[in-house]
Design a protein around this motif. Structure first.
Motif, PDB file in Angstrom:
ATOM      1  N   GLY A   7       0.796  -1.222   0.000  1.00 26.51           N
ATOM      2  CA  GLY A   7       0.000   0.000   0.000  1.00 26.51           C
ATOM      3  C   GLY A   7       0.826   1.267   0.000  1.00 26.51           C
ATOM      4  O   GLY A   7       0.272   2.371  -0.018  1.00 26.51           O
ATOM      5  N   PHE A   8       2.158   1.144   0.003  1.00 30.09           N
ATOM      6  CA  PHE A   8       3.055   2.307   0.024  1.00 30.09           C
ATOM      7  C   PHE A   8       3.988   2.264  -1.179  1.00 30.09           C
ATOM      8  O   PHE A   8       4.159   1.223  -1.814  1.00 30.09           O
ATOM      9  N   HIS A   9       4.598   3.391  -1.462  1.00 22.82           N
ATOM     10  CA  HIS A   9       5.665   3.421  -2.453  1.00 22.82           C
ATOM     11  C   HIS A   9       6.766   4.353  -1.965  1.00 22.82           C
ATOM     12  O   HIS A   9       6.537   5.265  -1.170  1.00 22.82           O
ATOM     13  N   THR A  10       7.971   4.091  -2.419  1.00 17.57           N
ATOM     14  CA  THR A  10       9.117   4.907  -2.033  1.00 17.57           C
ATOM     15  C   THR A  10       9.104   6.195  -2.840  1.00 17.57           C
ATOM     16  O   THR A  10       9.084   6.165  -4.068  1.00 17.57           O
ATOM     17  N   VAL A  11       9.127   7.327  -2.131  1.00 19.26           N
ATOM     18  CA  VAL A  11       9.045   8.613  -2.830  1.00 19.26           C
ATOM     19  C   VAL A  11      10.380   9.347  -2.830  1.00 19.26           C
ATOM     20  O   VAL A  11      10.573  10.275  -3.624  1.00 19.26           O
ATOM     21  N   GLU A  12      11.304   8.926  -1.965  1.00 18.27           N
ATOM     22  CA  GLU A  12      12.598   9.606  -1.911  1.00 18.27           C
ATOM     23  C   GLU A  12      13.593   8.714  -1.179  1.00 18.27           C
ATOM     24  O   GLU A  12      13.225   7.937  -0.299  1.00 18.27           O
ATOM     25  N   THR A  13      14.847   8.830  -1.557  1.00 22.56           N
ATOM     26  CA  THR A  13      15.920   8.145  -0.837  1.00 22.56           C
ATOM     27  C   THR A  13      16.935   9.173  -0.391  1.00 22.56           C
ATOM     28  O   THR A  13      17.085  10.226  -1.009  1.00 22.56           O
ATOM     29  N   GLY A  14      17.640   8.832   0.698  1.00 22.69           N
ATOM     30  CA  GLY A  14      18.552   9.817   1.279  1.00 22.69           C
ATOM     31  C   GLY A  14      19.976   9.354   1.440  1.00 22.69           C
ATOM     32  O   GLY A  14      20.741   9.962   2.171  1.00 22.69           O
ATOM     33  N   GLY A  15      20.332   8.256   0.770  1.00 23.20           N
ATOM     34  CA  GLY A  15      21.706   7.800   0.855  1.00 23.20           C
ATOM     35  C   GLY A  15      21.905   6.686   1.862  1.00 23.20           C
ATOM     36  O   GLY A  15      20.964   6.246   2.525  1.00 23.20           O
ATOM     37  N   PRO A  16      23.138   6.221   2.002  1.00 21.01           N
ATOM     38  CA  PRO A  16      23.429   5.075   2.869  1.00 21.01           C
ATOM     39  C   PRO A  16      23.354   5.435   4.348  1.00 21.01           C
ATOM     40  O   PRO A  16      23.436   6.603   4.731  1.00 21.01           O
ATOM     41  N   ALA A  17      23.173   4.397   5.163  1.00 22.67           N
ATOM     42  CA  ALA A  17      23.142   4.576   6.619  1.00 22.67           C
ATOM     43  C   ALA A  17      23.684   3.318   7.264  1.00 22.67           C
ATOM     44  O   ALA A  17      23.806   2.270   6.620  1.00 22.67           O
ATOM     45  N   ARG A  18      24.011   3.437   8.536  1.00 25.16           N
ATOM     46  CA  ARG A  18      24.475   2.280   9.295  1.00 25.16           C
ATOM     47  C   ARG A  18      23.929   2.419  10.714  1.00 25.16           C
ATOM     48  O   ARG A  18      24.633   2.840  11.625  1.00 25.16           O
ATOM     49  N   LEU A  19      22.657   2.070  10.865  1.00 17.09           N
ATOM     50  CA  LEU A  19      22.006   2.168  12.168  1.00 17.09           C
ATOM     51  C   LEU A  19      21.776   0.783  12.742  1.00 17.09           C
ATOM     52  O   LEU A  19      21.682  -0.203  12.010  1.00 17.09           O
ATOM     53  N   ARG A  20      21.647   0.712  14.040  1.00 17.42           N
ATOM     54  CA  ARG A  20      21.371  -0.551  14.693  1.00 17.42           C
ATOM     55  C   ARG A  20      19.957  -1.009  14.358  1.00 17.42           C
ATOM     56  O   ARG A  20      19.077  -0.196  14.100  1.00 17.42           O
ATOM     57  N   PRO A  21      19.716  -2.315  14.374  1.00 18.03           N
ATOM     58  CA  PRO A  21      18.366  -2.808  14.090  1.00 18.03           C
ATOM     59  C   PRO A  21      17.386  -2.417  15.175  1.00 18.03           C
ATOM     60  O   PRO A  21      17.761  -2.215  16.339  1.00 18.03           O
TER      61      PRO A  21
END
Length: 273
Positions: free
Chosen positions: A215-229
């Motif tokens: 029901g959703f779609h990706t509208v923008e991306t902001g680059g790589p990340a490295r966050l904890r789960p």
């Protein structure tokens, strides 16, 4: 060198790494919020910092998250993963402190975030100890929801009634390599493609961890990340995880019951004889 000059140097470095100038609202927030009130060790260095088991995100990551979130004055925002409170303070500058609601599953992080926000002048931000997967329904709906933790698919509670109809949800997508993404609900037209039309380009042939929730779609991306789960109840520091109880509840919600299977792999069957 005074703190304002250090913040100016930090922002100059951010824009160089991002390859573009920051938007006005994000720029003003990062210029205004005293990062030294949230991070003790080299607050303006572009690296994550640890405090009582929680992590202050690197300034570049914060800038990417805030840019993709695209919040404006008066937007109601939910932050899942309050951490040290720095991102919530930046959002308070953008939307107004009373519009920002932050939760963390780690009680120590909640106390730290509250203390830091109060010291920095943002004590009107709501901070509570909760399982972020359940959100904060009593203040919903939210115009913007931000996950400061990596997930493959956002929790259903956050994608449901807690996100406003025209709202935006931002999170680091992926279990290994992560990409910051913003998703929004599809319109009726997008949900009913013309006869003979294929799946949206975003989802066609994409691995499961790269596709938006149903029901959703990706509208923008902001680059790589490295966050904890993202953690769920029972996985926070200092709490023994009761895997059976948690996953039995998940199965019950799905209307399923399984006597045997992966959820019992941890049991030492030899010891049960």
């Amino acid at each position: 060198m005074d703190e304002a000059a250090l913040r100016a140097d930090m922002i100059e470095g951010l824009e160089h790494r991002l390859g573009e100038p920051l938007g006005g609202a994000v720029l003003n927030a990062l210029q205004t919020v005293p990062r030294e009130a949230f991070v003790d060790d080299a607050p303006y260095a572009d690296r994550a910092s640890e405090a009582v088991g929680t992590r202050a995100l690197a300034p570049t990551t914060v800038a990417r998250l805030l840019t993709v979130l695209d919040a404006t004055a008066g937007d109601d925002v939910l932050v899942v993963g309050a951490g040290v409170g720095y991102t919530s303070a930046a959002l308070a500058e953008i939307t107004g402190a009373r519009h920002v609601h932050a939760v963390d599953i780690d009680r120590r992080a909640v106390h730290l975030a509250r203390s830091n926000l109060a010291d920095a002048g943002y004590d009107a931000v709501f901070v509570d100890c909760r399982d972020g997967a359940q959100g904060v329904p009593e203040y919903a709906p939210y115009d913007r929801i931000l996950l400061e933790a990596a997930v493959v698919t956002p929790p259903r509670a956050l994608c449901g009634d807690q996100l406003a109809a025209d709202g935006r949800l931002v999170y680091p997508r992926g279990a290994g390599d992560q990409t910051i993404v913003a998703v929004e609900r599809r319109t009726d037209a997008e949900r009913r493609p013309a006869e003979g039309a294929g799946a949206p380009a975003e989802d066609a042939g994409a691995p499961a961890e790269e596709s938006a929730p149903d029901g959703f779609h990706t509208v923008e991306t902001g680059g790589p990340a490295r966050l904890r789960p993202m953690l769920v109840d029972g996985e926070q520091a200092g709490v023994e995880r009761n895997r059976t109880r948690r996953e039995d509840a998940e199965l019950a919600r799905q209307g399923q019951r399984a006597r045997h299977g992966w959820e019992q792999e941890w049991i030492d069957w030899e010891a049960q004889r």
